[in-house]
Design a protein around this motif. Structure first.
Motif, short mmCIF file in Angstrom:
data_model
loop_
_atom_site.label_atom_id
_atom_site.label_comp_id
_atom_site.label_asym_id
_atom_site.label_seq_id
_atom_site.Cartn_x
_atom_site.Cartn_y
_atom_site.Cartn_z
N ASP A 257 0.87 -1.18 0.00
CA ASP A 257 0.00 0.00 0.00
C ASP A 257 0.90 1.23 0.00
OD1 ASP A 257 -2.22 1.59 0.00
OD2 ASP A 257 -2.80 1.19 2.08
N ASN A 262 0.61 6.67 3.53
CA ASN A 262 1.38 5.76 4.37
C ASN A 262 2.84 6.19 4.51
OD1 ASN A 262 -0.73 4.04 5.13
ND2 ASN A 262 -0.62 2.96 3.17
N ASP A 275 2.89 1.06 7.45
CA ASP A 275 1.76 0.25 6.99
C ASP A 275 2.13 -0.77 5.90
OD1 ASP A 275 -0.87 -0.59 6.95
OD2 ASP A 275 -1.65 1.12 5.83
MG LIG Z 1 -2.58 3.09 5.74
#
Ligand SMILES: [Mg+2]
Ligand SMILES: Nc1ncnc2c1ncn2[C@@H]1O[C@H](COP(=O)(O)OP(=O)(O)O)[C@@H](O)[C@H]1O
Length: 396
Positions: A257, A262, A275
């Motif tokens: 991701d 992030n 993350d």
């Molecule tokens: Mg996230």
């Protein structure tokens, strides 16, 4: 991040779910009490750690843990949950996907912890550009990880702070995002060199699989929006991918991701990517293209069809990210943009899929149509780029 108005993790009557939540919360408090002196030797703890619930989302709940009277917490606890209606091993909905299915909740906490630990280990404490969020503990029975609480903007926050739309800008002052895109690109290169690809399953390892996915997204979008609204972008994309990609794509372990939301930007200007979900090995441009797609298709940009950020602004961020990733290597732009086209179709399909019924559904259908025009334009822009990049040098 904003705390919910719930001042503490207090509970009401004893439904099974409440009881389970209380067990997990107790386990978090116990583990923090146990580790506090080692993790935070400088903090003089006053009594038991205090838990504060920050957000509860379908798949995760976040808690802040305070060790002393300071308003800034020390520990962040992230608890993974099964979303209601989840069917183990199957995606909800019918749209095409790149991964075969969602991971079981019981595996995600351990994977994220492993990812955070690897990231932490690959960055020296005195690195002038990159830093990491320190993982503290994995609570395997509680599907929970503990890490340092970070008080910082995300790169997405910083980007929104530069939006042309005053309404989209957060109400507080944001710092610059100078150098961050380049840092984040270099981070990805380092991450890929660090993570061994042999320990996880591979996906889209062959050109044929990418071509097949592009076609599948095109069929899905055509069936849902009508072929007029989608145009021939998937056919063009599939042809270009066939011509441009190597038969076997070099793989790298995914972050999973990789997006501005992030990335923390610390007050001293260093970036920390968090993350992670290193669940598979994918073509090495998967994460890089995902970050480009996330950066170009931020919600405000999509729903204003490009009013929030100027083309030059986006092109500058893109250049910096790509430069950071490739460094001295000649950037493989045609391949990258091909993959970016695939992920743009994935994002478009995700938008089309979430479509509630009723009056809200009506509104959403209109906004999906509206955004689809913009997405078709973005996909077309990428196809044009790939064509230009493969046309070879112009005759002199
Ligand atoms: Mg996230
Ligand atoms: N270590 C942390 N310290 C403080 N806030 C955090 C931390 N980790 C995550 N957050 C906040 O919670 C949000 C969601 O966290 P994230 O780990 O990205 O979860 P998700 O898997 O749901 O995307 C982040 O955008 C950030 O605002």
């Amino acid at each position: 991040m904003a705390a919910s108005p719930v001042p503490s993790a207090g509970h009401h009557r004893g439904s099974a779910e409440d009881e389970q939540a209380r067990d997990v919360e107790d386990a978090i408090v116990r583990r923090v009490a146990e580790g506090a002196a080692e993790w935070f030797p400088q903090v003089r703890t006053g009594g038991a750690p205090r838990l504060r619930r920050l957000v509860v989302r379908p798949r995760a709940a976040l808690y802040a843990v305070h060790l002393d009277e300071s308003p800034v917490p020390h520990v962040l606890a992230k608890l993974r949950r099964d979303a209601p209606g989840d069917v183990t091993g199957r995606w909800a909905g019918t749209r095409p996907r790149l991964a075969t299915g969602p991971l079981p909740t019981s595996e995600t906490a351990a994977l994220e912890f492993r990812g955070l630990s690897a990231i932490s280990a690959m960055i020296e404490p005195d690195d002038p550009e990159l830093t990491a969020v320190r993982p503290l503990a994995l609570l395997p029975d509680a599907d929970t990880i503990l890490m340092d609480y970070v008080e910082a903007d995300t790169l997405r926050d910083r980007m929104l702070g530069r939006s042309r739309l005053p309404l989209a800008r957060p109400g507080w002052r944001r710092g610059p995002e100078d150098g961050q895109w380049q840092q984040v690109g270099a981070w990805l290169r380092r991450y890929q060199q660090t993570m061994p690809t042999t320990e996880v399953p591979a996906r889209q390892a062959r050109r044929e699989e990418v071509v097949e996915r592009i076609t599948a997204y095109g069929e899905y979008l055509g069936a849902r929006l009508g072929h007029r609204a989608v145009g021939d972008i998937a056919r063009r994309g599939a042809e270009l991918a066939s011509a441009v990609l190597p038969e076997r794509l070099p793989l790298a372990v995914v972050h999973g991701d990789f997006a501005p939301r992030n990335v923390f930007v610390f007050p001293d200007g260093r970036s920390a990517v968090f993350d992670p979900m290193p669940r598979s090995a994918a073509p090495r441009f998967d994460d890089l293209a995902a970050a480009l797609v996330a950066m170009r298709l931020l919600g405000v940009q999509l729903h204003t069809r490009g009013a929030a950020f100027s083309r030059q602004d986006l092109a500058r961020r893109e250049r910096e990210l790509i430069d950071g990733y490739f460094g001295d290597e000649q950037p493989a732009l045609a391949e990258l943009h091909c993959y970016q086209l695939l992920l743009t179709l994935d994002r478009w399909s995700a938008l089309v899929e979430e479509r509630p019924a009723g009056a809200r559904g009506q509104l959403r259908r209109m906004s999906v149509r509206w955004a689809s025009g913009f997405l078709r334009g973005e996909a077309g822009r990428l196809a044009d780029l790939v064509e230009r990049e493969t046309a070879g040098p112009l005759p002199r």
